[in-house]
Design a protein around this motif. Structure first.
Motif, PDB file in Angstrom:
ATOM      1  N   ASN A 141       0.843  -1.195   0.000  1.00 34.04           N
ATOM      2  CA  ASN A 141       0.000   0.000   0.000  1.00 34.04           C
ATOM      3  C   ASN A 141       0.878   1.245   0.000  1.00 34.04           C
ATOM      4  O   ASN A 141       1.832   1.349   0.757  1.00 34.04           O
ATOM      5  CB  ASN A 141      -0.916   0.029   1.225  1.00 34.04           C
ATOM      6  CG  ASN A 141      -2.079  -0.910   1.095  1.00 34.04           C
ATOM      7  OD1 ASN A 141      -2.320  -1.499   0.056  1.00 34.04           O
ATOM      8  ND2 ASN A 141      -2.822  -1.056   2.170  1.00 34.04           N
ATOM      9  N   GLY A 142       0.545   2.186  -0.873  1.00 35.21           N
ATOM     10  CA  GLY A 142       1.283   3.442  -0.956  1.00 35.21           C
ATOM     11  C   GLY A 142       2.504   3.383  -1.853  1.00 35.21           C
ATOM     12  O   GLY A 142       3.245   4.358  -1.944  1.00 35.21           O
ATOM     13  N   ARG A 143       2.732   2.265  -2.524  1.00 30.96           N
ATOM     14  CA  ARG A 143       3.911   2.139  -3.380  1.00 30.96           C
ATOM     15  C   ARG A 143       3.873   3.141  -4.533  1.00 30.96           C
ATOM     16  O   ARG A 143       4.881   3.732  -4.901  1.00 30.96           O
ATOM     17  CB  ARG A 143       4.022   0.714  -3.927  1.00 30.96           C
ATOM     18  CG  ARG A 143       5.215   0.536  -4.836  1.00 30.96           C
ATOM     19  CD  ARG A 143       5.438  -0.878  -5.263  1.00 30.96           C
ATOM     20  NE  ARG A 143       6.605  -0.939  -6.124  1.00 30.96           N
ATOM     21  CZ  ARG A 143       7.425  -1.971  -6.203  1.00 30.96           C
ATOM     22  NH1 ARG A 143       7.186  -3.051  -5.482  1.00 30.96           N
ATOM     23  NH2 ARG A 143       8.457  -1.945  -7.004  1.00 30.96           N
ATOM     24  N   PHE A 144       2.688   3.341  -5.127  1.00 30.08           N
ATOM     25  CA  PHE A 144       2.542   4.244  -6.270  1.00 30.08           C
ATOM     26  C   PHE A 144       1.761   5.490  -5.870  1.00 30.08           C
ATOM     27  O   PHE A 144       0.837   5.428  -5.062  1.00 30.08           O
ATOM     28  CB  PHE A 144       1.804   3.539  -7.413  1.00 30.08           C
ATOM     29  CG  PHE A 144       2.608   2.459  -8.069  1.00 30.08           C
ATOM     30  CD1 PHE A 144       3.450   2.753  -9.134  1.00 30.08           C
ATOM     31  CD2 PHE A 144       2.529   1.152  -7.622  1.00 30.08           C
ATOM     32  CE1 PHE A 144       4.201   1.762  -9.739  1.00 30.08           C
ATOM     33  CE2 PHE A 144       3.275   0.155  -8.222  1.00 30.08           C
ATOM     34  CZ  PHE A 144       4.114   0.453  -9.278  1.00 30.08           C
ATOM     35  N   THR A 145       2.136   6.605  -6.476  1.00 27.49           N
ATOM     36  CA  THR A 145       1.375   7.840  -6.302  1.00 27.49           C
ATOM     37  C   THR A 145       1.426   8.642  -7.598  1.00 27.49           C
ATOM     38  O   THR A 145       2.315   8.434  -8.433  1.00 27.49           O
ATOM     39  CB  THR A 145       1.882   8.675  -5.114  1.00 27.49           C
ATOM     40  OG1 THR A 145       0.931   9.701  -4.825  1.00 27.49           O
ATOM     41  CG2 THR A 145       3.244   9.296  -5.382  1.00 27.49           C
ATOM     42  N   LEU A 146       0.453   9.529  -7.761  1.00 24.18           N
ATOM     43  CA  LEU A 146       0.337  10.345  -8.977  1.00 24.18           C
ATOM     44  C   LEU A 146       0.678  11.796  -8.683  1.00 24.18           C
ATOM     45  O   LEU A 146       0.337  12.319  -7.616  1.00 24.18           O
ATOM     46  CB  LEU A 146      -1.094  10.287  -9.518  1.00 24.18           C
ATOM     47  CG  LEU A 146      -1.479   9.059 -10.322  1.00 24.18           C
ATOM     48  CD1 LEU A 146      -2.988   9.053 -10.578  1.00 24.18           C
ATOM     49  CD2 LEU A 146      -0.727   8.984 -11.629  1.00 24.18           C
ATOM     50  N   TYR A 147       1.306  12.424  -9.660  1.00 23.79           N
ATOM     51  CA  TYR A 147       1.615  13.850  -9.577  1.00 23.79           C
ATOM     52  C   TYR A 147       1.048  14.531 -10.809  1.00 23.79           C
ATOM     53  O   TYR A 147       1.293  14.088 -11.940  1.00 23.79           O
ATOM     54  CB  TYR A 147       3.135  14.073  -9.522  1.00 23.79           C
ATOM     55  CG  TYR A 147       3.739  13.569  -8.238  1.00 23.79           C
ATOM     56  CD1 TYR A 147       3.800  14.383  -7.120  1.00 23.79           C
ATOM     57  CD2 TYR A 147       4.225  12.262  -8.148  1.00 23.79           C
ATOM     58  CE1 TYR A 147       4.341  13.919  -5.937  1.00 23.79           C
ATOM     59  CE2 TYR A 147       4.775  11.791  -6.967  1.00 23.79           C
ATOM     60  CZ  TYR A 147       4.828  12.626  -5.864  1.00 23.79           C
ATOM     61  OH  TYR A 147       5.356  12.161  -4.694  1.00 23.79           O
ATOM     62  N   PRO A 148       0.287  15.614 -10.623  1.00 22.71           N
ATOM     63  CA  PRO A 148      -0.255  16.337 -11.783  1.00 22.71           C
ATOM     64  C   PRO A 148       0.853  17.078 -12.522  1.00 22.71           C
ATOM     65  O   PRO A 148       1.909  17.377 -11.952  1.00 22.71           O
ATOM     66  CB  PRO A 148      -1.255  17.317 -11.162  1.00 22.71           C
ATOM     67  CG  PRO A 148      -0.780  17.506  -9.765  1.00 22.71           C
ATOM     68  CD  PRO A 148      -0.111  16.215  -9.356  1.00 22.71           C
ATOM     69  N   THR A 149       0.623  17.336 -13.792  1.00 20.99           N
ATOM     70  CA  THR A 149       1.535  18.151 -14.594  1.00 20.99           C
ATOM     71  C   THR A 149       0.766  19.386 -15.055  1.00 20.99           C
ATOM     72  O   THR A 149      -0.432  19.512 -14.780  1.00 20.99           O
ATOM     73  CB  THR A 149       2.044  17.372 -15.820  1.00 20.99           C
ATOM     74  OG1 THR A 149       0.939  17.125 -16.695  1.00 20.99           O
ATOM     75  CG2 THR A 149       2.703  16.062 -15.419  1.00 20.99           C
ATOM     76  N   GLU A 150       1.424  20.259 -15.748  1.00 21.15           N
ATOM     77  CA  GLU A 150       0.750  21.443 -16.288  1.00 21.15           C
ATOM     78  C   GLU A 150      -0.195  21.082 -17.430  1.00 21.15           C
ATOM     79  O   GLU A 150      -1.095  21.837 -17.755  1.00 21.15           O
ATOM     80  CB  GLU A 150       1.783  22.478 -16.762  1.00 21.15           C
ATOM     81  CG  GLU A 150       2.595  23.089 -15.631  1.00 21.15           C
ATOM     82  CD  GLU A 150       1.746  23.892 -14.653  1.00 21.15           C
ATOM     83  OE1 GLU A 150       0.859  24.647 -15.100  1.00 21.15           O
ATOM     84  OE2 GLU A 150       1.965  23.746 -13.444  1.00 21.15           O
ATOM     85  N   ASN A 151       0.016  19.924 -18.040  1.00 20.20           N
ATOM     86  CA  ASN A 151      -0.866  19.439 -19.099  1.00 20.20           C
ATOM     87  C   ASN A 151      -2.108  18.831 -18.443  1.00 20.20           C
ATOM     88  O   ASN A 151      -1.994  17.943 -17.597  1.00 20.20           O
ATOM     89  CB  ASN A 151      -0.141  18.397 -19.951  1.00 20.20           C
ATOM     90  CG  ASN A 151      -0.979  17.895 -21.101  1.00 20.20           C
ATOM     91  OD1 ASN A 151      -2.132  17.509 -20.937  1.00 20.20           O
ATOM     92  ND2 ASN A 151      -0.381  17.866 -22.276  1.00 20.20           N
ATOM     93  N   VAL A 152      -3.275  19.283 -18.822  1.00 23.63           N
ATOM     94  CA  VAL A 152      -4.537  18.855 -18.218  1.00 23.63           C
ATOM     95  C   VAL A 152      -4.707  17.339 -18.237  1.00 23.63           C
ATOM     96  O   VAL A 152      -5.239  16.758 -17.305  1.00 23.63           O
ATOM     97  CB  VAL A 152      -5.727  19.529 -18.952  1.00 23.63           C
ATOM     98  CG1 VAL A 152      -7.052  19.004 -18.431  1.00 23.63           C
ATOM     99  CG2 VAL A 152      -5.660  21.036 -18.829  1.00 23.63           C
TER     100      VAL A 152
END
Length: 140
Positions: A93-104
């Motif tokens: 659990n928690g191995r992967f995470t997402l980060y937003p970019t400037e591209n929608v």
């Protein structure tokens, strides 16, 4: 004076009771009865009606749509149906995470154990959504 004293005594018991309850919860976490990190997380996109649901153990993802109208614009579309961890024992659990970019439409998916970074693209068009690539070192 008596009322103030009783209020202080009552407050002490409430705080003491709360502290014991929190300590008991931490013990349960240490014993593995509960996970402090969620298996699934929702990440907002810049589109008000769209989220990305991530299985934080293995990198599987879905594009989640919701609507306040009674129509067919609600549901999930697959972004990645294949696990990015090939050994189930290494799913954490928690191995992967997402980060937003400037591209929608783009996010970066980080494997926080191995350090691999994937470019994730969501879209209503099936040929434009999914994991686009693994980002590696730039060769000079």
């Amino acid at each position: 004076m008596k009322a103030t004293f009783l209020t202080l005594i009552f407050g002490f018991f409430v705080i003491n009771s709360f502290a014991q309850n929190q300590s008991g919860q931490n013990t349960k976490l240490q014993q593995g009865q509960f996970s402090e990190i969620a298996t699934y997380r929702l990440f907002p996109t810049q589109n008000y009606w769209t989220f990305i649901k991530l299985d934080t153990r293995n990198g599987k993802m879905w594009q989640v749509h919701f609507s306040i109208e009674d129509d067919n614009n609600t549901g999930e579309l697959v972004l990645n149906s294949l696990p990015l961890v090939f050994d189930e024992e290494k799913e954490v659990n928690g191995r992967f995470t997402l980060y937003p970019t400037e591209n929608v439409y783009n996010f970066l998916l980080l494997d926080q154990i191995d350090g691999l970074v994937y470019q994730v693209q969501w879209s209503m068009d099936s040929d434009k959504r999914g994991i686009v690539s693994v980002i590696g070192p730039i060769e000079e």
